[in-house]
Design an enzyme around this catalytic site. Structure first.
Site, PDB file in Angstrom:
ATOM      1  N   CYS A 142       0.855  -1.275   0.027  1.00  0.00           N
ATOM      2  CA  CYS A 142       0.063   0.037  -0.134  1.00  0.00           C
ATOM      3  C   CYS A 142       0.939   1.224  -0.042  1.00  0.00           C
ATOM      4  O   CYS A 142       1.507   1.512  -0.898  1.00  0.00           O
ATOM      5  CB  CYS A 142      -1.099   0.020   1.170  1.00  0.00           C
ATOM      6  SG  CYS A 142      -2.499   1.306   0.846  1.00  0.00           S
ATOM      7  N   HIS A 234      -4.449  -4.719   0.005  1.00  0.00           N
ATOM      8  CA  HIS A 234      -3.984  -5.508   1.460  1.00  0.00           C
ATOM      9  C   HIS A 234      -4.608  -6.800   1.356  1.00  0.00           C
ATOM     10  O   HIS A 234      -5.602  -7.270   1.980  1.00  0.00           O
ATOM     11  CB  HIS A 234      -4.989  -4.613   2.551  1.00  0.00           C
ATOM     12  CG  HIS A 234      -4.160  -3.434   2.805  1.00  0.00           C
ATOM     13  ND1 HIS A 234      -3.151  -3.094   3.697  1.00  0.00           N
ATOM     14  CD2 HIS A 234      -4.544  -1.991   2.531  1.00  0.00           C
ATOM     15  CE1 HIS A 234      -2.663  -2.000   3.820  1.00  0.00           C
ATOM     16  NE2 HIS A 234      -3.711  -1.259   3.016  1.00  0.00           N
ATOM     17  N   GLU A 236      -3.375  -9.251   2.729  1.00  0.00           N
ATOM     18  CA  GLU A 236      -3.308  -9.687   4.301  1.00  0.00           C
ATOM     19  C   GLU A 236      -4.462  -9.556   5.111  1.00  0.00           C
ATOM     20  O   GLU A 236      -4.394 -10.049   6.170  1.00  0.00           O
ATOM     21  CB  GLU A 236      -1.945  -9.185   4.866  1.00  0.00           C
ATOM     22  CG  GLU A 236      -2.203  -7.829   5.523  1.00  0.00           C
ATOM     23  CD  GLU A 236      -1.954  -6.637   4.566  1.00  0.00           C
ATOM     24  OE1 GLU A 236      -2.129  -5.570   4.974  1.00  0.00           O
ATOM     25  OE2 GLU A 236      -1.943  -7.045   3.139  1.00  0.00           O
TER      26      GLU A 236
END
Length: 333
Positions: A142, A234, A236
């Protein structure tokens, strides 16, 4: 923080993960040495640790991973978060004393109008330069991805007309090993106010691996001595990460810490929840008070968000790359 991530080891929280000691001595053979440079805001600091540890554990298979947590010292922290970093994390100076197979570098909450004016800019750019020749591969996530391409190639991020916030269907663009056996489409969380465009990236020599019709470029790469992998999104994030961010922003609006009421994440809440949130927004605009957060409706996510499936494939393939590349001389790649 240095921990050994084992396939069969439970991870309830970072504090419960075994550190150096008997567990490490009970295992023989090579390990992958991976560092997390965790620069996420204080409210997401510990959640980010857990998310990446669980991802690496799920993706590791029979491999063992020595996992180290660091944070840029110039990232502004609350006293509580600063204590956590100072007591639980390794010092950033230790990074250059060990050989790391891979790094994961997260973004930080913006504090300045321009990235190169951020208080951590010098530390971050020094890390970019070091990682180019001292890791097999580094992931930039990011805002860290935006900062890295600005430093490397002067690619400027562009402000979006509205926040890119939600779960977006991403398609693979090439047959790169990083996206091998990935679900189609990849459902990836994005949460950002800016973007780097595909045209700017390809003109500078980057290869785009995945993109979304709504969110633009998702994953892109560039080969140096280290293979740099960049996430605009993102992958994750766990299932509730976007919900926590949305509720945080609602709370900031009610506390008059932000002027604009946040839009709810795209393709995230079910239809009934979106209707309830739209009604709550009308009420919040007329009764703007922090206590109103206690009356937020119950939230239900869509059943098809597929949280974690994209990350599982990407990180499994990333670890495979690190493992396969482990025998190659670092400067020969």
């Amino acid at each position: 923080m240095s921990v050994l991530i084992d396939r069969d080891q439970g991870i309830a929280s970072p504090a419960l993960v075994p550190a150096d000691g008997d567990l490490a001595r009970d295992h023989a053979g090579a390990e992958l040495n991976i560092g997390l440079i965790n620069n996420m805001p204080d409210t997401a600091l510990k959640a980010t640790e857990r998310q990446f540890m669980k991802l690496l554990q799920a993706a590791a298979g029979p491999r063992r991973i020595r996992f180290h947590c660091f944070s840029l010292p110039s990232v502004t922290r609350s006293p509580e978060a600063k204590w956590h970093v100072e007591s639980e994390y390794s010092d950033l100076s230790d990074l250059k004393r060990e050989r790391f197979d891979g790094l994961i570098v997260t973004g930080a909450e913006p504090a300045a109008p321009e990235l190169d004016q951020e208080p951590y800019w010098r530390d971050l750019t020094e890390l970019v330069d070091w990682a180019r020749t001292n890791t097999r591969s580094t992931i930039w996530s990011c805002l860290a991805a935006h900062a890295a391409v600005l430093h490397l190639d002067r690619i400027e991020r562009q402000r979006l007309p509205a926040k890119c916030h939600g779960i977006f269907d991403c398609a693979t663009v090439t047959g790169d090993p990083l996206t091998r056996d990935a679900p189609a489409p990849l459902k990836v969380s994005h949460s950002r106010l800016n973007e780097v465009t595909e045209g700017d990236l390809t003109q500078a020599g980057y290869q785009v691996l995945t993109r979304s019709a709504q969110a633009g470029v998702d994953v892109f790469v560039r080969q140096y001595d280290s293979r740099f992998v960049f996430f605009q999104g993102h992958p994750e994030y766990d299932a509730l990460s976007l919900q926590r961010e949305y509720l945080r922003d609602v709370g900031r609006f009610l506390a008059r810490e932000r002027e604009a009421y946040p839009a709810f994440p795209v393709s995230y809440f079910d239809a009934a929840t979106e209707e309830k949130l739209a009604r709550f927004e009308k009420r919040a605009r007329h009764q703007r008070h922090p206590a109103l957060t206690n009356e937020l409706p119950a939230l239900t996510l869509r059943a098809d968000i597929a949280a974690g499936s994209a990350a599982a494939a990407l990180f499994r393939n990333w670890l495979q790359y690190l493992d396969t590349d482990a025998e190659a001389p670092l400067l020969a790649r």
